[in-house]
Design a protein around this motif. Structure first.
Motif, PDB file in Angstrom:
ATOM      1  N   SER A  94      52.872 125.304  66.449  1.00 32.89           N
ATOM      2  CA  SER A  94      53.969 126.084  67.043  1.00 32.89           C
ATOM      3  C   SER A  94      54.019 125.806  68.537  1.00 32.89           C
ATOM      4  CB  SER A  94      53.756 127.579  66.782  1.00 32.89           C
ATOM      5  OG  SER A  94      52.545 127.993  67.361  1.00 32.89           O
ATOM      6  N   GLN A  95      55.178 126.110  69.090  1.00 32.31           N
ATOM      7  CA  GLN A  95      55.360 125.919  70.526  1.00 32.31           C
ATOM      8  C   GLN A  95      55.865 127.241  71.088  1.00 32.31           C
ATOM      9  OE1 GLN A  95      57.983 122.764  71.567  1.00 32.31           O
ATOM     10  NE2 GLN A  95      57.520 122.875  73.725  1.00 32.31           N
ATOM     11  N   VAL A  96      55.248 127.680  72.166  1.00 30.14           N
ATOM     12  CA  VAL A  96      55.613 128.950  72.796  1.00 30.14           C
ATOM     13  C   VAL A  96      56.268 128.638  74.132  1.00 30.14           C
ATOM     14  CG1 VAL A  96      54.724 131.112  73.732  1.00 30.14           C
ATOM     15  CG2 VAL A  96      53.674 130.103  71.691  1.00 30.14           C
TER      16      VAL A  96
ATOM     17  N   PRO B 238      49.770 124.491  71.531  1.00 33.65           N
ATOM     18  CA  PRO B 238      48.332 124.586  71.300  1.00 33.65           C
ATOM     19  C   PRO B 238      47.692 123.200  71.191  1.00 33.65           C
ATOM     20  CG  PRO B 238      49.573 125.894  69.700  1.00 33.65           C
ATOM     21  CD  PRO B 238      50.558 125.117  70.493  1.00 33.65           C
ATOM     22  N   GLU B 239      46.462 123.090  71.732  1.00 34.83           N
ATOM     23  CA  GLU B 239      45.752 121.816  71.644  1.00 34.83           C
ATOM     24  C   GLU B 239      45.192 121.659  70.242  1.00 34.83           C
ATOM     25  OE1 GLU B 239      42.811 121.362  74.639  1.00 34.83           O
ATOM     26  OE2 GLU B 239      44.151 121.976  76.239  1.00 34.83           O
TER      27      GLU B 239
END
Length: 194
Positions: A168-170, A192-193
């Motif tokens: 996911s991307q925030v 996230p890494e």
């Protein structure tokens, strides 16, 4: 392919790599007689690997623990002097026994080999023909079957265990008031890494 046949092939490949003096390494069914030994002496020194099963134990995961009895027969013959094959046969037997000791032969479902035994086969008829036979035997436990506890504890999709989840991307947006009274907006994307 059968897990046991694959394990037997792993043993054959390991013996070939660890004992390159053996010119011919192959499998056999566990029984041999003088005719077999005569055939095997066409390319000496040679070895034959048999995997035979002994009582199987059930495991709490639903798998079976196949306690395999592995037997490697090593055949050599006299070359330069009477009975000189004896020393070479003992040397090959020792190398295979050392290889087998606590070896899993590259199989994660196998326990380290135990109960290693080795001996020279004494047969007057073979000795008169200049043939020496050594035997190495051990037990390797191999888990076979489906691990039902693993099936309950992990997530599967289309028959395959899920090892990655969607990423996911925030996006964060904030307004900052500067000392001059101006307002600015900043945007930051966070991924996230792995």
């Amino acid at each position: 392919m059968s897990a046991i046949v694959t394990f037997r092939q792993n043993i054959i490949d390991s013996v070939k790599a660890a004992v390159p003096e053996l010119l011919d390494v192959d499998w056999y069914d566990g029984l041999f007689d003088e005719k077999d030994v005569a055939d095997w002496t066409l390319k000496t020194p040679s070895a034959r690997v048999a995997v035979m099963n002994v009582p199987t134990e059930h495991h709490t995961t639903g798998e079976m623990n196949a306690c395999l009895r592995v037997v490697v027969v090593i055949i050599d013959e006299n070359r330069y002097a009477l009975l000189d094959g004896d020393a070479r046969a003992w040397e090959l037997v020792e190398k295979v026994a050392i290889l087998a000791n606590l070896n899993q032969f590259g199989d994660p479902n196998a326990a380290p080999a135990t109960k290693v035994k080795f001996k020279r086969l004494s047969d007057p008829a073979l000795r008169r023909e200049g043939i020496t036979v050594g035997i190495v035997e051990w037990q390797s436990d191999l888990m076979i079957g489906t691990n039902r506890s693993k099936a309950r504890e992990f997530i599967y999709f289309n028959g395959q265990q899920v090892t990655q989840v969607p990423r996911s991307q925030v996006t964060g947006r904030t307004q900052i008031e500067l000392a001059s009274g101006a307002v600015t907006t900043e945007t930051l994307d966070i991924t996230p890494e792995e």
